[in-house]
Design an enzyme around this catalytic site. Structure first.
Site, PDB file in Angstrom:
ATOM      1  N   ASN A 240       5.778  -9.183   7.661  1.00 31.93           N
ATOM      2  CA  ASN A 240       4.872  -9.685   6.629  1.00 31.93           C
ATOM      3  C   ASN A 240       5.351  -9.258   5.256  1.00 31.93           C
ATOM      4  OD1 ASN A 240       2.851  -7.795   4.991  1.00 31.93           O
ATOM      5  ND2 ASN A 240       3.314  -6.781   6.938  1.00 31.93           N
TER       6      ASN A 240
ATOM      7  N   MET B  20       2.925  -9.814   2.496  1.00 27.09           N
ATOM      8  CA  MET B  20       1.698 -10.288   1.856  1.00 27.09           C
ATOM      9  C   MET B  20       1.722  -9.996   0.354  1.00 27.09           C
ATOM     10  SD  MET B  20       0.194 -11.564   4.403  1.00 27.09           S
ATOM     11  CE  MET B  20      -1.342 -11.999   3.635  1.00 27.09           C
ATOM     12  N   GLY B  21       2.228  -8.827   0.003  1.00 26.73           N
ATOM     13  CA  GLY B  21       2.338  -8.494  -1.420  1.00 26.73           C
ATOM     14  C   GLY B  21       1.051  -7.966  -2.013  1.00 26.73           C
TER      15      GLY B  21
ATOM     16  N   CYS C 171       3.746   0.848   1.150  1.00 29.38           N
ATOM     17  CA  CYS C 171       4.043  -0.574   1.328  1.00 29.38           C
ATOM     18  C   CYS C 171       5.547  -0.784   1.095  1.00 29.38           C
ATOM     19  CB  CYS C 171       3.234  -1.435   0.360  1.00 29.38           C
ATOM     20  SG  CYS C 171       3.643  -3.179   0.587  1.00 29.38           S
TER      21      CYS C 171
ATOM     22  N   LYS D  80      -1.164   7.520   4.109  1.00 28.00           N
ATOM     23  CA  LYS D  80      -0.398   6.651   5.024  1.00 28.00           C
ATOM     24  C   LYS D  80       1.074   6.664   4.631  1.00 28.00           C
ATOM     25  CE  LYS D  80      -0.509   2.200   7.344  1.00 28.00           C
ATOM     26  NZ  LYS D  80      -1.325   1.010   7.591  1.00 28.00           N
TER      27      LYS D  80
ATOM     28  N   ASN E 141       3.366   3.151   8.315  1.00 28.37           N
ATOM     29  CA  ASN E 141       3.285   1.798   7.763  1.00 28.37           C
ATOM     30  C   ASN E 141       4.451   0.992   8.353  1.00 28.37           C
ATOM     31  OD1 ASN E 141       2.789  -0.458   6.007  1.00 28.37           O
ATOM     32  ND2 ASN E 141       1.997   0.938   4.452  1.00 28.37           N
ATOM     33  N   THR E 142       4.623  -0.227   7.912  1.00 33.42           N
ATOM     34  CA  THR E 142       5.645  -1.099   8.504  1.00 33.42           C
ATOM     35  C   THR E 142       7.066  -0.682   8.096  1.00 33.42           C
ATOM     36  OG1 THR E 142       5.249  -2.560   6.635  1.00 33.42           O
ATOM     37  CG2 THR E 142       4.146  -3.100   8.698  1.00 33.42           C
TER      38      THR E 142
ATOM     39  N   GLY F  34       1.358   1.786  14.867  1.00 39.05           N
ATOM     40  CA  GLY F  34       2.661   1.137  14.994  1.00 39.05           C
ATOM     41  C   GLY F  34       2.891   0.610  16.398  1.00 39.05           C
TER      42      GLY F  34
ATOM     43  N   GLY G 184      -2.891  -3.061  14.680  1.00 35.92           N
ATOM     44  CA  GLY G 184      -2.787  -4.157  13.719  1.00 35.92           C
ATOM     45  C   GLY G 184      -2.311  -5.438  14.370  1.00 35.92           C
TER      46      GLY G 184
HETATM   47  O1  RRO Z   1       0.102  -6.305   1.516  1.00 34.18           O
HETATM   48  C1  RRO Z   1       1.202  -6.109   2.081  1.00 34.18           C
HETATM   49  O2  RRO Z   1       2.160  -6.865   1.945  1.00 34.18           O
HETATM   50  C2  RRO Z   1       1.418  -4.922   2.928  1.00 34.18           C
HETATM   51  C3  RRO Z   1       0.994  -3.652   2.622  1.00 34.18           C
HETATM   52 BR1  RRO Z   1      -0.057  -3.282   1.153  1.00 34.18          BR
HETATM   53  C4  RRO Z   1       1.379  -2.543   3.423  1.00 34.18           C
HETATM   54  O3  RRO Z   1       1.041  -1.386   3.178  1.00 34.18           O
HETATM   55  N1  RRO Z   1       2.150  -2.805   4.493  1.00 34.18           N
HETATM   56  C5  RRO Z   1       2.559  -4.035   4.815  1.00 34.18           C
HETATM   57  O4  RRO Z   1       3.266  -4.211   5.813  1.00 34.18           O
HETATM   58  N2  RRO Z   1       2.184  -5.098   4.027  1.00 34.18           N
END
Ligand code: RRO
Length: 305
Positions: free
Chosen positions: A70, A72-73, A130, A165, A192-193, A243, A265
């Protein structure tokens, strides 16, 4: 309700160790309510910052082998608008609500935390990780001093428990956890990712609008297990493991690595909300088969040899 899974986490009493991972199904009060109704022990909001953001251009999500990518931003309505939704959430949800917070500076983190004091939110989760939004995520989470500064600033503005996180995109995640603990964090969320990318070979260009993204899902579970295991050896504060949890065995693995609570998630996107009941029932039967009374007895058990 599945019994025997109650835990205490940094002063929060949870009916079970499961939460959603921030960002998944977590922007509106209604979706948080649905998560709670699906059986979770606590719910976590999408990360909110001082100002509204539209996020990255499409496509923002792409499915890859064994996971999701992802970018998403950080789309979010800004803290003042988010407060309205969160107010509805805390009154309609019967489990603790944890607010995920981000900022472009320690002062911004502090200001968002201060505004959240207007609501009976149970805890804050500071998103310093992020992987693909510049200046707001890993620039902080990859630097021990920056993590410590954010935690200290937020601590000066709130009395709520603070979870930090962390990103796996570092050489030594245990050192980042130690920095958070020294600065007064109540717990660590890991992970996180993982920063990643996909290229469309016909077009010859990156697929995601934001080019880089965060990899989640089964592909990253072994990374999460390793990170939680290393952090458990380094700090005394509790860890929320996150995760790639898809089956109850994954949940058990992260508990044994040292997690006291768990976030899910990507599995929600693939299996929808019944995934939580399956995880809870599976964990409960596993406890029973092992002759254990509480989930606490599992936590960190893979370290004892
Ligand atoms: O919104 C995102 O793109 C995003 C966030 Br804030 C994050 O902490 N981790 C992620 O995989 N995407």
């Amino acid at each position: 309700m599945v019994r025997g899974l109650k835990i205490e986490l940094a002063g929060l009493r949870l009916r079970n160790p499961l939460m959603n991972a921030s960002g998944v199904f977590s922007l509106t009060a209604l979706s948080l309510k649905r998560l709670a109704e699906a059986g979770l022990g606590a719910v976590v909001t999408k990360s909110v910052g001082l100002e509204a953001r539209t996020g990255h251009p499409n496509p923002t999500v792409v499915e890859v082998e064994y996971g999701l990518l992802n970018s998403m931003g950080l789309p979010n309505p800004g803290v003042d608008m988010a407060l309205r939704e969160m107010r509805k959430a805390v009154t309609s949800v019967d489990v603790p609500v944890i607010a995920s917070v981000y900022g472009f500076s320690p002062q911004e983190f502090r200001e968002v935390a201060k505004r959240l004091n207007r609501l009976p939110i149970s805890a804050l989760e500071l998103n310093v990780s992020c992987p693909h939004v510049r200046e707001v995520g890993v620039e902080i989470g990859q630097n021990e001093e920056a993590i410590a500064e954010v935690v200290s600033k937020v601590k000066g503005a709130t009395r709520k428990p603070i979870f930090v996180k962390l990103t796996p995109n570092v050489t030594d995640i245990a050192r980042m956890a130690e920095a958070a603990e020294r600065a007064g964090a109540s717990g660590i969320t890991a992970i996180n990712t993982v920063k990643a990318m996909a290229i469309d070979v016909e077009m010859g260009t990156p697929i995601l609008g934001g080019r880089f993204g965060g990899l989640s899902g089964p592909a990253i579970k072994p990374v999460a297990v390793r990170c939680v295991y290393e952090i458990y050896d380094a700090v005394r504060i509790p860890i929320i493991g996150c995760g790639g949890i898809t089956r109850w065995q994954d949940a058990a693995e992260l508990l044994m690595a040292g997690a006291s609570a768990l976030q899910v998630g990507t599995a929600i996107m693939h299996n929808d909300l019944p995934v939580f009941r399956e995880l809870l029932t599976g964990l409960k039967s596993f406890l029973e088969r092992r002759g254990l009374k509480t989930v606490r007895e599992f936590i960190g058990s893979a370290h004892r040899r």
